[in-house]
Design a protein around this motif. Sequence first.
Motif, PDB file in Angstrom:
ATOM      1  N   ALA A  52      39.178  36.692  39.083  1.00 27.69           N
ATOM      2  CA  ALA A  52      38.768  35.627  38.155  1.00 27.69           C
ATOM      3  C   ALA A  52      38.930  34.257  38.804  1.00 27.69           C
ATOM      4  O   ALA A  52      38.047  33.391  38.685  1.00 27.69           O
ATOM      5  N   CYS A  58      38.698  37.667  32.382  1.00 25.89           N
ATOM      6  CA  CYS A  58      37.311  37.316  32.012  1.00 25.89           C
ATOM      7  C   CYS A  58      37.279  35.965  31.313  1.00 25.89           C
ATOM      8  O   CYS A  58      36.434  35.115  31.615  1.00 25.89           O
ATOM      9  N   ALA A  75      31.225  37.118  32.383  1.00 21.84           N
ATOM     10  CA  ALA A  75      32.141  38.059  33.028  1.00 21.84           C
ATOM     11  C   ALA A  75      31.872  39.435  32.419  1.00 21.84           C
ATOM     12  O   ALA A  75      31.553  39.529  31.227  1.00 21.84           O
ATOM     13  N   GLN A  83      30.126  42.464  28.155  1.00 18.99           N
ATOM     14  CA  GLN A  83      30.072  41.115  28.743  1.00 18.99           C
ATOM     15  C   GLN A  83      30.940  40.168  27.919  1.00 18.99           C
ATOM     16  O   GLN A  83      31.037  40.303  26.701  1.00 18.99           O
TER      17      GLN A  83
END
Length: 293
Positions: free
Chosen positions: A198, A254, A265, A289
């Motif tokens: 991330a 995410c 993400a 998502q």
Amino acid sequence: MERMIEKANILIEALPYIRKFYGKSIVIKYGGHAMVDEALKSSFAEDIILLKYVGINVVVVHGGGPQIGEMLKKLGIDSKFVSGMRVTDKETMNIVEMVLAGSVNKEIVKLINKHGGKAIGLSGKDGNLIKAKKLLITKQDDFVKTSEIIDIGHVGTVESVNINVLKSMMENFIPVIAPIGVDDNFETYNINADLVAASVAKFLKAEKLILLTDVPGVLDKNKNLISSIKTSQIESLKKDETLTGGMIPKIDACADAVFGGVNKAHIIDGRIKHSVLLEIFTDSGIGTQVVAG
Ligand SMILES: Nc1ncnc2c1ncn2[C@@H]1O[C@H](COP(=O)(O)OP(=O)(O)O)[C@@H](O)[C@H]1O
Ligand SMILES: CC(=O)N[C@@H](CCC(=O)OP(=O)(O)O)C(=O)O
């Protein structure tokens, strides 16, 4: 002839996505089943190489929790986790680094190169790529209204990613990054690989972050796939315990990427062959998502 035209049609279907992502960056966290099954390993390597050859700047960040666990077991050391993070004393840190930056990293580099790509292995130490700081976990006791800080050793979070180093590597290679970081005093830290992926996506201003795992994506309480989650929904999904265990650092990763400017993400099923291509080059995508909102 019909079959050949069908093949051409399939290639053409990818065209809008190739145009959209050409010259952009995509960060992929590689782990779980896709990292041990031989057929899945090959399909992952092919996906990554194809992305690179169509002009997408792909970066791989890998995990290796199970491989570390195996090595510790062989050495007679117990694995202990607090809030999903491995308790890492100095001796464990040396083993973690040996497994992640040594065998796992080089295995993935070899895999990509064997399939015709040009990968380069890096740990957060190389070129001071990942600057880390020590993670201190706060444990709240809501009943007696106290909080306690727990020190779990050489476990870190990412403070910054050296983008100049990464970009210079990306010009010629597919970087494959082991989730190890160093602080200002050159202490070494073990960092959760989802969090590293991330941060790399965020600092790189990547178009997408894709986390491969061993489940179809985020599941609701009836075990049905949730195909899209807005960042504003995350807290309630944690509160009602839809999200537990290893899914928590994943969804936090995410959210961190999306808040940091990454467009989308995704948490996808690494057990599906060519899962990365299916996510990037199809309208519906696969898995879950996570988007801002
Ligand atoms: N809502 C959820 N949907 C899917 N998986 C969940 C959910 N909540 C918790 N999990 C757990 O999270 C795990 C994925 O996290 P983890 O095992 O850490 O993955 P990886 O090893 O691929 O990084 C799943 O195997 C599942 O047990
Ligand atoms: C601090 C911490 O827990 N680090 C992880 C790093 C590897 C990792 O994240 O691997 P997976 O993605 O395969 O779980 C660990 O020691 O297992």
